[in-house]
Write a protein that holds these residues in place. Structure first.
Motif, short mmCIF file in Angstrom:
data_model
loop_
_atom_site.label_atom_id
_atom_site.label_comp_id
_atom_site.label_asym_id
_atom_site.label_seq_id
_atom_site.Cartn_x
_atom_site.Cartn_y
_atom_site.Cartn_z
N HIS A 191 -2.14 8.29 -2.39
CA HIS A 191 -2.79 7.95 -3.23
C HIS A 191 -3.90 7.88 -3.78
O HIS A 191 -4.81 7.45 -4.95
N ARG A 192 -4.60 9.30 -3.58
CA ARG A 192 -5.48 10.26 -3.99
C ARG A 192 -5.98 11.40 -5.06
O ARG A 192 -7.07 12.01 -4.90
N ASP A 239 0.44 -1.45 0.13
CA ASP A 239 0.03 -0.09 0.09
C ASP A 239 1.04 0.86 -0.18
O ASP A 239 1.82 1.79 0.74
N GLU A 240 0.56 1.97 -0.81
CA GLU A 240 1.72 3.51 -1.08
C GLU A 240 1.60 4.17 0.16
O GLU A 240 2.09 4.86 0.50
#
Length: 535
Positions: free
Chosen positions: A506-507, A373-374
Motif C-alpha cells: 500500500h506504500r 486493508d489492501e
C-alpha cells in the motif's frame, strides 16, 4: 529426587523440541538475535548494537546467552531460542522445589504442572524473548527474599544470592528487574503489617543487588562515556508513557491476555484469587502470590505499550493460585459452577479459534471481501498450502478439553486438570510444525522470502515505509532501513551499484515517488523494488 525427574523430563519435552522449525518473528526475536550476532562478529561483548548503531533499549545479559548458544550450536533459530527454553525449564524445576519446601511434593507438582500445561508460559518459553530469563531471575530473587523473611539462621547467603539474582534481572531487561520484585515484597509486608527490618541481611541484599546491576552500566560508561545510560533511561521512561508503534491495546487488555492466554491456570487462579487460604502454613505464600499477580496486572495496565509477553511475570503466581484451587476442589464434594463455566467458555473459545483458523485459510476467497486493508488482504491471499494437518492442534485441543471436563463431572478435579494441561502442552508442541509456520508465512513470510532471494546478490537492500529487523538478520551488513541515517543516505543519493528496496504494497507508489525505482517482484503484501545506479 522422585518428583523432580518427572518435572525435568516434562519440561524438556515441552520446551526443547522443534525450536528451529519456524523462522524468528519480527520484531523482538529478530532484533535480539541480531544484537547477539553483532556482538559475536565484533568480538565486543560490552556494547549492544543493531546494524552497527548503539542499541539503547536493553542491557546485554540475554544477548550474551544467545551468543553463547550460537557459539555452541551455530547461528540458527534454535540457538536464538535456546536461552529462553532453558530458563523456562529451570523455572519449572524451581516452582516444584519451592512448592515442595513450602507444603509438600504434591503442591510442587501441581505448581510446576500448571506452569508447564498452560498456553502462554509454553509459547513464551519457546520464543527467543528476554522475558523467560528475566522472569526466572525475578522469581528466584523474590522466593529467596520470602525465605529470608521467614528464617532466623543462614540468612546472609540468602540475602546475597537474592540481591545477585535481581541484579541479573536488571542486566537482562532493565531497572524493572529490581523495581517490580521490591515493590511486590514491600506491599506484601505492608499488608502483613510486618514493619520489622533486619538491617544487616537486607543491607547485604541491597549491596549485592547494586553491585551486580551496576557492573555493566559502570563499565559501559567508563569505556564509551555516559551516552548509553542517558539514552537507556530515556527509552525506559518513553516505553512506560507512550504507545510503541504497532503495540497498542485497550482497557482490560492484560486481563484478557491472562484469561485466554494462560488457560487453564487462569481459570483456577481467578477463582482462588479472592478465596480465603484455608491452610495456615501457606497464608504468607498465597498472600505473596496474590500481591504479585495483581501488582503486575495493574502495573502493565498503566503502561501504554501493550505486548502479550509483557505480563509474563504473572505465570508463576498464577500457577500457585491455580494449584491451591485444585487442591481445595479435590478435598470438596461440591462442584464449583463458576470454575466450570469459565473452563467451558474459555476452552470452547480457544478450540473454536484453533479449528476455525486453518479451516478459513483453506478457502480465503469465500470471505476475503470482508477485509478492506489492501496489505492484509494481500498477505492472506499469499499462496500457502494449508493441509488438513493444520487442523490437528485444534481438534486435539477440543477433544482433550472435552475429556478433561468429563473427568471433572465424574468428581476427579485433579485428573481433569492434568488431562487439560497435557492437552495444552501437546497442542503447543504440534503447533510448531503444523500451524505456526503457516501463520508465519502469511504474516511476515512475504518479506522473508524477498530477503532470502537477495542473499547472494552483491547489492545492498533497504526497507522503506515500515519497521522490521528481519532484513538485518537475513542480509547482515548489506541491509539498511529508511529510518536510519545510512539507509536514508543510500535512498536519497546516487550509488555505484543497484539498490533493492522492500516496501509494503500500500506504500509502493509513495516510495517510488520519493525514490525512483521499478517493481521487480511481489510476495504477499510486500513489494521488491530496484533502484538503478545513478550517474
Amino acid at each position: 529426587m522422585r518428583g523432580i525427574l518427572p518435572v525435568l523430563l516434562l519440561a524438556v519435552l515441552v520446551f526443547l523440541p522443534l525450536l528451529g522449525s519456524v523462522h524468528l518473528f519480527d520484531w523482538d526475536e529478530f532484533n535480539f538475535a541480531q544484537a547477539a550476532r553483532e556482538m559475536s562478529e565484533r568480538g565486543d561483548y560490552l556494547t549492544v548494537t543493531i546494524a552497527g548503531q548503539p542499541f539503547y533499549e536493553k542491557p546485554p545479559l540475554f544477548f550474551w546467552l544467545q551468543a553463547m548458544a550460537s557459539s555452541l550450536l551455530g547461528d540458527s533459530e534454535a540457538s536464538a531460542r535456546l536461552p529462553s527454553a532453558i530458563a523456562s525449564i529451570m523455572t519449572a524445576l524451581m516452582l516444584f522445589l519451592m512448592g515442595r519446601r513450602w507444603k509438600d511434593e504434591k503442591q510442587g507438582l501441581l505448581w510446576a504442572g500448571f506452569y508447564l500445561g498452560s498456553f502462554l508460559p509454553l509459547v513464551t518459553g519457546r520464543m527467543g524473548l528476554i522475558d523467560p530469563v528475566f522472569n526466572f531471575w525475578i522469581a528466584l530473587g523474590l522466593f529467596l527474599l520470602f525465605e529470608l523473611d521467614r528464617r532466623e539462621e543462614r540468612v546472609f547467603p540468602l540475602a546475597m544470592i537474592s540481591g545477585l539474582s535481581l541484579g541479573l534481572a536488571v542486566l537482562s531487561k532493565g531497572p524493572l528487574g529490581a523495581g517490580i520484585p521490591i515493590a511486590i515484597f514491600v506491599i506484601y509486608r505492608l499488608i502483613k503489617r510486618d514493619f520489622h527490618l533486619r538491617i544487616l541481611p537486607f543491607s547485604l541484599f541491597l549491596l549485592a543487588l547494586v553491585l551486580s546491576a551496576a557492573s555493566w552500566f559502570l563499565m559501559e560508561s567508563l569505556v564509551n562515556g555516559g551516552d548509553f545510560i542517558r539514552e537507556f533511561v530515556r527509552y525506559q521512561v518513553r516505553l512506560l508513557q507512550t504507545q510503541d508503534a504497532g503495540h497498542g491495546g485497550f482497557p482490560g487488555y492484560e486481563f484478557l491476555i491472562f484469561l485466554l492466554g494462560c488457560f487453564p491456570l487462569s481459570v483456577f487462579a481467578l477463582r482462588f484469587l479472592f478465596r480465603k487460604e484455608s491452610d495456615p502454613s501457606l497464608k504468607d505464600a498465597t498472600l505473596l502470590a496474590r500481591v504479585w499477580l495483581l501488582f503486575v496486572l495493574l502495573l502493565f495496565a498503566l503502561v501504554k505499550t501493550k505486548i502479550p509477553h509483557y505480563t509474563s511475570l504473572v505465570y508463576m503466581p498464577g500457577a500457585w493460585l491455580a494449584a491451591r484451587e485444585v487442591r481445595l476442589l479435590a478435598n470438596s464434594t461440591r462442584l464449583s459452577k463458576l470454575t466450570l463455566i469459565f473452563w467451558v467458555l474459555v476452552g470452547g473459545l480457544i478450540s473454536l479459534l484453533l479449528i476455525a483458523l486453518p479451516a478459513l485459510m483453506r478457502n480465503p476467497d469465500a470471505w476475503i471481501h470482508l477485509i478492506e486493508d489492501e496489505f492484509t488482504r494481500a498477505n492472506i491471499l499469499r499462496p500457502v498450502p494449508w493441509s488438513p494437518l493444520a487442523l490437528i492442534p485444534g481438534l486435539l485441543f477440543a477433544l482433550g478439553t472435552l475429556v478433561s471436563l468429563l473427568w471433572v463431572f465424574r468428581g476427579n478435579w485433579q485428573r481433569g486438570t492434568m488431562s487439560q494441561g497435557f492437552t495444552v502442552g501437546l497442542c503447543v508442541l504440534l503447533s510448531w510444525p503444523f500451524l505456526l509456520p503457516k501463520i508465519e508465512a502469511h504474516s511476515q513470510g512475504g518479506a522473508i522470502a524477498l530477503y532470502e532471494s537477495l542473499r547472494e546478490e552483491p547489492a545492498d537492500l533497504c526497507i522503506a515505509g515500515f519497521k522490521s529487523y528481519a532484513h538485518l538478520y537475513t542480509m547482515g551488513r548489506r541491509a539498511w532501513s529508511d529510518r536510519s541515517a545510512e539507509g536514508r543516505e543510500r535512498l536519497m543519493t546516487a550509488t555505484d551499484r543497484p539498490l533493492y528496496i522492500v516496501t509494503p504494497l500500500h506504500r509502493t507508489e509513495e516510495i517510488q515517488r520519493q525514490y525512483p525505482s521499478r517493481i521487480l517482484r511481489r510476495e504477499g503484501g510486500f513489494v521488491l523494488l530496484l533502484r538503478e545506479p545513478l550517474p
